[in-house]
Enzyme design. Structure first.
Site, mmCIF file in Angstrom:
data_model
loop_
_atom_site.group_PDB
_atom_site.id
_atom_site.type_symbol
_atom_site.label_atom_id
_atom_site.label_comp_id
_atom_site.label_asym_id
_atom_site.label_seq_id
_atom_site.Cartn_x
_atom_site.Cartn_y
_atom_site.Cartn_z
ATOM 1 N N ASP A 38 -1.769 5.468 -6.288
ATOM 2 C CA ASP A 38 -2.266 4.341 -5.531
ATOM 3 C C ASP A 38 -1.957 2.842 -6.008
ATOM 4 O O ASP A 38 -2.125 2.670 -7.499
ATOM 5 C CB ASP A 38 -3.734 4.639 -5.392
ATOM 6 C CG ASP A 38 -3.529 3.846 -3.708
ATOM 7 O OD1 ASP A 38 -2.987 3.279 -2.944
ATOM 8 O OD2 ASP A 38 -4.991 3.610 -3.596
ATOM 9 N N ASP A 44 0.760 -1.099 -0.138
ATOM 10 C CA ASP A 44 -0.002 -0.050 -0.256
ATOM 11 C C ASP A 44 0.314 1.262 -0.359
ATOM 12 O O ASP A 44 1.504 1.613 0.444
ATOM 13 C CB ASP A 44 -0.796 0.199 1.493
ATOM 14 C CG ASP A 44 -2.011 0.990 1.107
ATOM 15 O OD1 ASP A 44 -1.777 2.226 0.126
ATOM 16 O OD2 ASP A 44 -3.117 0.868 1.956
#
Ligand SMILES: *[C@@H]1O[C@H](CO)[C@@H](O)[C@H](O)[C@H]1NC(C)=O
Ligand SMILES: *[C@@H]1O[C@H](CO)[C@@H](O)[C@H](O)[C@H]1NC(C)=O
Ligand SMILES: *[C@@H]1O[C@H](CO)[C@@H](O)[C@H](O)[C@H]1NC(C)=O
Ligand SMILES: *[C@@H]1O[C@H](CO)[C@@H](O)[C@H](O)[C@H]1NC(C)=O
Length: 427
Positions: free
Chosen positions: A303, A105
């Site tokens: 992302d 992440d």
């Protein structure tokens, strides 16, 4: 083709990588390079929930973008559905080493691992009592001030945080982390004691954000805040995706754009998106819709945890309009789930889509923005408008998501403030 069979074939697309996902894989991790795998939780479900899963992918994405938006807006995070990232790497923690498949992440800093005794975690747990190198940090430790909501549990430094729709309570701990051939002694992470919700990756999270307490901040001398990844396609049955840590072995000739820093959200990788092209046509998007603004959080981030790209409304509407025109007025447009530009006949020659960043144009081939049913008869433009935030505030955040990054090497070079993108077939 009816909706059900489309969903099933899409589900098969998502499903196929399960075969061969074992802890012994074809190409071993080596040097500072780790294989990037699809999250096991992304696949292993009974047939009925597969289709639900495919339908959910988009709504989960929506929740993640709302979560990211609420981060940048500095508002408290409202409870949201699952936002679990879909890519994992193999990490070894403790002495002797215990293997965990930790989720990647790049929009979060703190790492955490579910620990034995955890209430509300799934089965795969790190047994800290079996590690001779584990150290719990006391609440006097300087690092205890960097974690969210720190409290003293006895003398232990404990903290709580939310992650998407999950909340977790953890002890701040240190232990040896091994990534491929590299050992990181005294790696700091949250040893989870209690968790609620379903957003939490089952075997922990490797925070690759650029803020304090992230993997990069903790390994500055080893990796110099530099890494790159190539995310394999969902369709991939070979796991040749990789996470390459540190400056060694990074591509030298790669197009780059400047990384922008938002002091209010120091973990996020902002870049300057200045325009979008469909085919050769530069779209008419008001610059204000794309502009970076640290105060409101507006701008564009890369992302790894969102699946499908989200664009602010004026930008998405412009993409959709020109894309539909290029595909042809005689083609009937339908919608599927949250996708509003789908076709039930093959698209004869789809246009490319180019993201124009300051100093770098990235032209995506159709594989990066068209999602097909396996029979090839239904095709959707796999992007959407950014969801409004709770309270109907227009979202100001553009998110370049994982499907649009697949089969590209994406380089995050923090010391030189640049982000690079190059085509690379890794699946
Ligand atoms: C976390 O800290 C609490 C309070 O000191 C303690 O009871 C618990 O055993 C700790 N858990 C781990 C895994 O260290
Ligand atoms: C953290 O969570 C624990 C257990 O859920 C709770 O008892 C505690 O009050 C929380 N602490 C903070 C600072 O929110
Ligand atoms: C739409 O028109 C183009 C040529 O203008 C043609 O090649 C294509 O087959 C047509 N598609 C359909 C679904 O009729
Ligand atoms: C990107 O594409 C635009 C429009 O086609 C062009 O004007 C610009 O020079 C290109 N930028 C770079 C860095 O190649």
């Amino acid at each position: 083709m009816n909706l059900l069979s489309i969903l099933l074939s899409l589900a098969l697309l998502f499903l196929s990588p399960t075969h061969g996902l074992t802890s012994n894989s074809a190409t071993p991790d080596e040097g500072s390079t780790l294989q990037v795998l699809h999250s096991p939780s992304f696949h292993r479900k009974d047939p009925l929930s597969w289709e639900a899963r495919v339908l959910q992918t988009q709504s989960k994405d929506e929740a993640r973008v709302q979560y990211l938006t609420s981060l940048v807006a500095g508002k408290s995070v409202v409870p949201i559905a699952s936002t679990r990232p879909n890519y994992v790497v193999r990490a070894e923690i403790g002495t002797p080493a215990q293997t965990m498949l930790m989720a990647l992440d790049n929009s979060n800093d703190v790492a955490w691992i579910p620990c034995a005794g955890c209430v509300g975690c799934s089965k795969a747990l790190f047994d800290s009592s079996k590690s001779t190198t584990l150290k719990a940090l006391g609440c006097q430790a300087a690092q205890c001030k960097q974690v969210p909501n720190p409290t003293c549990l006895g003398s232990a430094c404990s903290f709580n945080m939310t992650y998407g729709g999950s909340t977790l309570a953890a002890n701040l701990s240190q232990d040896t982390l091994k990534l491929a051939a590299d050992a990181v002694p005294g790696y700091m992470f949250g040893c989870i004691q209690k968790a609620t919700g379903s957003s939490m990756p089952p075997q922990g999270l490797l925070g690759l954000g650029r803020g304090p307490l992230s993997l990069l901040s903790q390994t500055h001398s080893l990796y110099q805040s530099t890494f790159s990844y190539c995310l394999p396609s969902f369709k991939s049955v070979h796991f040749s995706g990789s996470l390459r840590l540190g400056p060694i072995g990074q591509p030298k000739r790669i197009k780059t754009t400047q990384l922008l820093r938002n002091p209010r959200r120091s973990q996020l990788y902002y870049v300057n998106l200045i325009g979008i092209r469909v085919g050769r046509r530069v779209l008419n998007i008001p610059p204000s819709a794309l502009a970076f603004n640290p105060t409101t959080g507006a701008g564009t981030i890369f992302d790894s945890g969102t699946v499908f790209t989200r664009l602010v409304k004026p930008a998405y509407v412009a993409v959709r309009h020109v894309f539909r025109k290029r595909v042809g007025a005689n083609m009937t447009v339908s919608s599927l789930g949250g996708f509003d530009t789908c076709y039930s006949a093959p698209i004869p020659s789809p246009p490319t889509i180019t993201f124009m960043f300051a100093g770098m144009n990235v032209t995506l081939p159709p594989d990066n923005f068209l999602i097909h049913s396996s029979s090839g008869t239904t095709t959707c433009l796999a992007m959407a408008a950014s969801p409004d935030t709770p309270g109907n505030v227009n979202s100001v955040l553009n998110v370049i998501a994982s499907m649009q990054q697949q089969n590209h090497r994406v380089l995050f070079d923090v010391p030189n403030s640049r982000l690079g993108v190059a085509r690379e077939f890794c699946s």
